[in-house]
Motif scaffolding. Structure first.
Motif, PDB file in Angstrom:
ATOM      1  N   LYS A  11       0.829  -1.199   0.000  1.00  0.00           N
ATOM      2  CA  LYS A  11       0.000   0.000   0.000  1.00  0.00           C
ATOM      3  C   LYS A  11       0.869   1.257   0.000  1.00  0.00           C
ATOM      4  O   LYS A  11       0.598   2.193  -0.759  1.00  0.00           O
ATOM      5  N   ASP A  12       1.912   1.297   0.802  1.00  0.00           N
ATOM      6  CA  ASP A  12       2.762   2.485   0.883  1.00  0.00           C
ATOM      7  C   ASP A  12       3.426   2.804  -0.461  1.00  0.00           C
ATOM      8  O   ASP A  12       3.575   3.969  -0.823  1.00  0.00           O
ATOM      9  N   LYS A  13       3.803   1.769  -1.205  1.00  0.00           N
ATOM     10  CA  LYS A  13       4.396   1.990  -2.527  1.00  0.00           C
ATOM     11  C   LYS A  13       3.356   2.522  -3.508  1.00  0.00           C
ATOM     12  O   LYS A  13       3.662   3.363  -4.350  1.00  0.00           O
ATOM     13  N   ILE A  14       2.135   2.031  -3.389  1.00  0.00           N
ATOM     14  CA  ILE A  14       1.041   2.534  -4.242  1.00  0.00           C
ATOM     15  C   ILE A  14       0.780   3.995  -3.919  1.00  0.00           C
ATOM     16  O   ILE A  14       0.641   4.831  -4.834  1.00  0.00           O
ATOM     17  N   LEU A  15       0.706   4.334  -2.634  1.00  0.00           N
ATOM     18  CA  LEU A  15       0.482   5.721  -2.220  1.00  0.00           C
ATOM     19  C   LEU A  15       1.536   6.645  -2.813  1.00  0.00           C
ATOM     20  O   LEU A  15       1.213   7.704  -3.357  1.00  0.00           O
ATOM     21  N   LYS A  16       2.785   6.230  -2.722  1.00  0.00           N
ATOM     22  CA  LYS A  16       3.885   7.065  -3.219  1.00  0.00           C
ATOM     23  C   LYS A  16       3.847   7.180  -4.742  1.00  0.00           C
ATOM     24  O   LYS A  16       3.943   8.279  -5.292  1.00  0.00           O
ATOM     25  N   ALA A  17       3.695   6.059  -5.436  1.00  0.00           N
ATOM     26  CA  ALA A  17       3.714   6.073  -6.898  1.00  0.00           C
ATOM     27  C   ALA A  17       2.534   6.844  -7.476  1.00  0.00           C
ATOM     28  O   ALA A  17       2.676   7.564  -8.467  1.00  0.00           O
ATOM     29  N   ALA A  18       1.373   6.702  -6.854  1.00  0.00           N
ATOM     30  CA  ALA A  18       0.174   7.372  -7.372  1.00  0.00           C
ATOM     31  C   ALA A  18      -0.025   8.754  -6.758  1.00  0.00           C
ATOM     32  O   ALA A  18      -0.957   9.460  -7.137  1.00  0.00           O
ATOM     33  N   GLN A  19       0.854   9.123  -5.828  1.00  0.00           N
ATOM     34  CA  GLN A  19       0.768  10.402  -5.134  1.00  0.00           C
ATOM     35  C   GLN A  19      -0.614  10.605  -4.505  1.00  0.00           C
ATOM     36  O   GLN A  19      -1.260  11.629  -4.691  1.00  0.00           O
ATOM     37  N   LEU A  20      -1.029   9.584  -3.746  1.00  0.00           N
ATOM     38  CA  LEU A  20      -2.325   9.616  -3.074  1.00  0.00           C
ATOM     39  C   LEU A  20      -2.133   9.758  -1.571  1.00  0.00           C
ATOM     40  O   LEU A  20      -1.162   9.257  -1.016  1.00  0.00           O
ATOM     41  N   ASN A  21      -3.090  10.404  -0.923  1.00  0.00           N
ATOM     42  CA  ASN A  21      -3.116  10.348   0.528  1.00  0.00           C
ATOM     43  C   ASN A  21      -3.958   9.135   0.924  1.00  0.00           C
ATOM     44  O   ASN A  21      -4.577   8.495   0.069  1.00  0.00           O
ATOM     45  N   GLU A  22      -3.974   8.801   2.195  1.00  0.00           N
ATOM     46  CA  GLU A  22      -4.692   7.603   2.662  1.00  0.00           C
ATOM     47  C   GLU A  22      -6.173   7.643   2.290  1.00  0.00           C
ATOM     48  O   GLU A  22      -6.729   6.643   1.844  1.00  0.00           O
ATOM     49  N   ASN A  23      -6.823   8.780   2.481  1.00  0.00           N
ATOM     50  CA  ASN A  23      -8.256   8.883   2.194  1.00  0.00           C
ATOM     51  C   ASN A  23      -8.541   8.628   0.721  1.00  0.00           C
ATOM     52  O   ASN A  23      -9.484   7.911   0.375  1.00  0.00           O
ATOM     53  N   ASP A  24      -7.740   9.233  -0.147  1.00  0.00           N
ATOM     54  CA  ASP A  24      -7.923   9.023  -1.587  1.00  0.00           C
ATOM     55  C   ASP A  24      -7.645   7.571  -1.967  1.00  0.00           C
ATOM     56  O   ASP A  24      -8.311   7.014  -2.839  1.00  0.00           O
ATOM     57  N   PHE A  25      -6.653   6.957  -1.320  1.00  0.00           N
ATOM     58  CA  PHE A  25      -6.359   5.558  -1.583  1.00  0.00           C
ATOM     59  C   PHE A  25      -7.573   4.683  -1.286  1.00  0.00           C
ATOM     60  O   PHE A  25      -7.965   3.845  -2.100  1.00  0.00           O
TER      61      PHE A  25
END
Length: 114
Positions: A11-25
């Motif tokens: 999940k953390d790699k997805i957040l970083k790559a997609a430039q998402l915050n937790e809520n958007d994820f």
């Protein structure tokens, strides 16, 4: 970095790559689950493919829909409290309902049914 061609990503790699915050994820997770395009291996790993999240997120989406049907316009903390779920579960449910084109969100982050 993308999920394509990979079994799962953290999940953390997805957040970083997609430039998402937790809520958007979690909103995106609900949307993709409704499209039957993402699965959860565990709480920290996700992959593209047939979803295994329908019962969890779909059920929560029904609970959130009922809260908004009764209360009208509500914020995320009220949704979580009234539907008895965490904010991340509420955001996933909202993503599911957004994919179904059933909700609106105001500039003040208040949610209601269309």
């Amino acid at each position: 970095m993308s999920l394509e061609g990979q079994r799962c990503l953290e999940k953390d790699k997805i957040l970083k790559a997609a430039q998402l915050n937790e809520n958007d994820f979690y909103s995106a997770l609900g949307w993709l689950a409704r499209e039957n395009k993402i699965f959860e291996e565990d709480e920290a790993h996700y992959g593209l493919g047939t979803t295994n999240l329908t019962s969890k997120i779909g059920t929560n989406a029904g609970r959130v829909w009922r809260v908004m049907d009764i209360w009208g316009e509500v914020n995320i903390s009220t949704i979580g409290r009234l539907a008895e779920m965490s904010e991340k579960e509420a955001y996933s449910a909202l993503g599911w309902l957004a994919k179904e084109d059933k909700i609106c969100v105001s500039e003040k982050q208040m949610y209601n049914l269309k």
